[in-house]
Design a protein around this motif. Sequence first.
Motif, PDB file in Angstrom:
ATOM      1  N   VAL A 157       9.461  12.935  -8.058  1.00  0.00           N
ATOM      2  CA  VAL A 157       9.138  11.509  -7.911  1.00  0.00           C
ATOM      3  C   VAL A 157      10.235  10.649  -8.532  1.00  0.00           C
ATOM      4  CG1 VAL A 157       7.462   9.708  -8.501  1.00  0.00           C
ATOM      5  CG2 VAL A 157       6.664  12.013  -7.909  1.00  0.00           C
ATOM      6  N   LEU A 158      10.816   9.763  -7.707  1.00  0.00           N
ATOM      7  CA  LEU A 158      11.826   8.835  -8.214  1.00  0.00           C
ATOM      8  C   LEU A 158      11.177   7.580  -8.778  1.00  0.00           C
ATOM      9  CD1 LEU A 158      14.565   8.957  -5.437  1.00  0.00           C
ATOM     10  CD2 LEU A 158      14.661   9.946  -7.717  1.00  0.00           C
ATOM     11  N   SER A 159      10.189   7.062  -8.044  1.00  0.00           N
ATOM     12  CA  SER A 159       9.523   5.840  -8.505  1.00  0.00           C
ATOM     13  C   SER A 159       8.237   5.644  -7.720  1.00  0.00           C
ATOM     14  CB  SER A 159      10.436   4.619  -8.313  1.00  0.00           C
ATOM     15  OG  SER A 159      10.695   4.404  -6.944  1.00  0.00           O
ATOM     16  N   ILE A 160       7.437   4.699  -8.192  1.00  0.00           N
ATOM     17  CA  ILE A 160       6.218   4.312  -7.474  1.00  0.00           C
ATOM     18  C   ILE A 160       6.343   2.816  -7.233  1.00  0.00           C
ATOM     19  CG2 ILE A 160       3.707   4.136  -7.578  1.00  0.00           C
ATOM     20  CD1 ILE A 160       3.784   6.640  -9.416  1.00  0.00           C
ATOM     21  N   GLU A 161       6.280   2.427  -5.966  1.00  0.00           N
ATOM     22  CA  GLU A 161       6.545   1.034  -5.586  1.00  0.00           C
ATOM     23  C   GLU A 161       5.327   0.414  -4.922  1.00  0.00           C
ATOM     24  OE1 GLU A 161       9.645  -0.184  -6.200  1.00  0.00           O
ATOM     25  OE2 GLU A 161      10.510   1.766  -6.750  1.00  0.00           O
ATOM     26  N   LYS A 162       5.274  -0.918  -4.986  1.00  0.00           N
ATOM     27  CA  LYS A 162       4.267  -1.624  -4.185  1.00  0.00           C
ATOM     28  C   LYS A 162       4.695  -1.568  -2.729  1.00  0.00           C
ATOM     29  CE  LYS A 162       1.768  -4.795  -6.861  1.00  0.00           C
ATOM     30  NZ  LYS A 162       1.481  -6.040  -7.469  1.00  0.00           N
ATOM     31  N   LEU A 163       3.711  -1.658  -1.846  1.00  0.00           N
ATOM     32  CA  LEU A 163       4.012  -1.605  -0.424  1.00  0.00           C
ATOM     33  C   LEU A 163       4.498  -2.978   0.033  1.00  0.00           C
ATOM     34  CD1 LEU A 163       3.900  -0.233   2.314  1.00  0.00           C
ATOM     35  CD2 LEU A 163       1.518  -0.893   2.472  1.00  0.00           C
ATOM     36  N   GLU A 164       5.782  -3.060   0.386  1.00  0.00           N
ATOM     37  CA  GLU A 164       6.294  -4.317   0.925  1.00  0.00           C
ATOM     38  C   GLU A 164       7.542  -4.078   1.737  1.00  0.00           C
ATOM     39  OE1 GLU A 164       6.318  -6.508  -2.717  1.00  0.00           O
ATOM     40  OE2 GLU A 164       8.136  -5.568  -3.438  1.00  0.00           O
ATOM     41  N   GLY A 165       7.669  -4.851   2.780  1.00  0.00           N
ATOM     42  CA  GLY A 165       8.894  -4.847   3.563  1.00  0.00           C
ATOM     43  C   GLY A 165       9.218  -3.553   4.282  1.00  0.00           C
ATOM     44  N   ILE A 166       8.257  -2.992   5.003  1.00  0.00           N
ATOM     45  CA  ILE A 166       8.579  -1.818   5.818  1.00  0.00           C
ATOM     46  C   ILE A 166       9.004  -2.297   7.203  1.00  0.00           C
ATOM     47  CG2 ILE A 166       7.630   0.198   7.013  1.00  0.00           C
ATOM     48  CD1 ILE A 166       6.027   0.846   4.622  1.00  0.00           C
ATOM     49  N   THR A 167      10.175  -1.853   7.656  1.00  0.00           N
ATOM     50  CA  THR A 167      10.667  -2.195   8.977  1.00  0.00           C
ATOM     51  C   THR A 167      10.289  -1.075   9.938  1.00  0.00           C
ATOM     52  OG1 THR A 167      12.550  -3.252   7.917  1.00  0.00           O
ATOM     53  CG2 THR A 167      12.754  -2.787  10.276  1.00  0.00           C
ATOM     54  N   PRO A 168       9.440  -1.359  10.937  1.00  0.00           N
ATOM     55  CA  PRO A 168       9.069  -0.308  11.881  1.00  0.00           C
ATOM     56  C   PRO A 168      10.270   0.108  12.733  1.00  0.00           C
ATOM     57  CG  PRO A 168       7.682  -2.261  12.128  1.00  0.00           C
ATOM     58  CD  PRO A 168       8.806  -2.627  11.219  1.00  0.00           C
ATOM     59  N   ALA A 213      -4.515   6.056  10.529  1.00  0.00           N
ATOM     60  CA  ALA A 213      -3.586   5.218   9.767  1.00  0.00           C
ATOM     61  C   ALA A 213      -4.239   4.721   8.483  1.00  0.00           C
ATOM     62  CB  ALA A 213      -3.147   4.030  10.618  1.00  0.00           C
ATOM     63  N   MET A 214      -3.432   4.586   7.455  1.00  0.00           N
ATOM     64  CA  MET A 214      -3.941   4.075   6.187  1.00  0.00           C
ATOM     65  C   MET A 214      -4.182   2.571   6.310  1.00  0.00           C
ATOM     66  SD  MET A 214      -2.378   4.593   2.398  1.00  0.00           S
ATOM     67  CE  MET A 214      -2.422   6.347   2.659  1.00  0.00           C
ATOM     68  N   GLU A 215      -5.311   2.125   5.778  1.00  0.00           N
ATOM     69  CA  GLU A 215      -5.604   0.693   5.793  1.00  0.00           C
ATOM     70  C   GLU A 215      -4.844   0.028   4.658  1.00  0.00           C
ATOM     71  OE1 GLU A 215      -9.823  -0.143   5.759  1.00  0.00           O
ATOM     72  OE2 GLU A 215     -10.181   1.466   7.206  1.00  0.00           O
ATOM     73  N   ALA A 216      -4.258  -1.121   4.953  1.00  0.00           N
ATOM     74  CA  ALA A 216      -3.517  -1.837   3.919  1.00  0.00           C
ATOM     75  C   ALA A 216      -4.481  -2.385   2.880  1.00  0.00           C
ATOM     76  CB  ALA A 216      -2.728  -2.979   4.553  1.00  0.00           C
ATOM     77  N   SER A 217      -4.122  -2.266   1.618  1.00  0.00           N
ATOM     78  CA  SER A 217      -4.903  -2.885   0.539  1.00  0.00           C
ATOM     79  C   SER A 217      -3.973  -3.063  -0.653  1.00  0.00           C
ATOM     80  CB  SER A 217      -6.097  -2.008   0.154  1.00  0.00           C
ATOM     81  OG  SER A 217      -5.662  -0.920  -0.624  1.00  0.00           O
ATOM     82  N   ASP A 218      -4.446  -3.795  -1.659  1.00  0.00           N
ATOM     83  CA  ASP A 218      -3.602  -4.054  -2.830  1.00  0.00           C
ATOM     84  C   ASP A 218      -3.305  -2.794  -3.623  1.00  0.00           C
ATOM     85  OD1 ASP A 218      -3.505  -6.692  -2.166  1.00  0.00           O
ATOM     86  OD2 ASP A 218      -5.062  -7.331  -3.579  1.00  0.00           O
ATOM     87  N   SER A 219      -4.149  -1.775  -3.476  1.00  0.00           N
ATOM     88  CA  SER A 219      -3.940  -0.560  -4.275  1.00  0.00           C
ATOM     89  C   SER A 219      -2.958   0.412  -3.623  1.00  0.00           C
ATOM     90  CB  SER A 219      -5.276   0.146  -4.519  1.00  0.00           C
ATOM     91  OG  SER A 219      -5.789   0.634  -3.287  1.00  0.00           O
ATOM     92  N   VAL A 220      -2.595   0.177  -2.345  1.00  0.00           N
ATOM     93  CA  VAL A 220      -1.668   1.087  -1.657  1.00  0.00           C
ATOM     94  C   VAL A 220      -0.316   1.079  -2.371  1.00  0.00           C
ATOM     95  CG1 VAL A 220      -0.362   1.482   0.475  1.00  0.00           C
ATOM     96  CG2 VAL A 220      -2.791   0.942   0.597  1.00  0.00           C
TER      97      VAL A 220
END
Length: 163
Positions: free
Chosen positions: A24-35, A67-74
């Motif tokens: 594990v390098l890091s744990i990040e918040k989910l933001e800015g994924i480019t499909p 698919a995973m549902e988006a939430s603040d804990s993701v």
Amino acid sequence: MQDSSKFVVFTVGDEEYAIPIESVLSIEKLEGITPIPHLPTYVKGIMKVRGELIPTIDTETILYDRAMEASDSVRVIVLRTDEISLGVLVKEAKEILDIPAEVIKQVGLVAYQKTSYFTGVANLDSRLITIISPTVMVKTLEGIKEIQEYMESQLQEADSKSH
């Protein structure tokens, strides 16, 4: 052999899983994924983490075909394997846990090809935590070679533009 190992514990669906902390390098918040079109369904896209572009995969799609549902804990757990660095989408990153070697049981499912990345199950008091080998998971995912090639071609393009 070590008496215990540190693991990052996370949830996918309603189950707990763990990945060895050295991957594990890091744990990040989910933001800015480019499909990115035409990649396997489990690939959510590409995310920039500390200036590096990494493919991000949805563990819920891999493990449960949904698919995973988006939430603040993701969270996105950023992993480094020998082949590739990648972000792994998880429902929640819970804790870093020392798991004693003697509570880790080998599972019969290891022989099952689709889940060969499950290296064992930690049997703790009231919890069962499935341990995942990121290196084996990356090798078994269909299409990961194409993603690697795509990432390398993006890097080469970026390099040629900067010279």
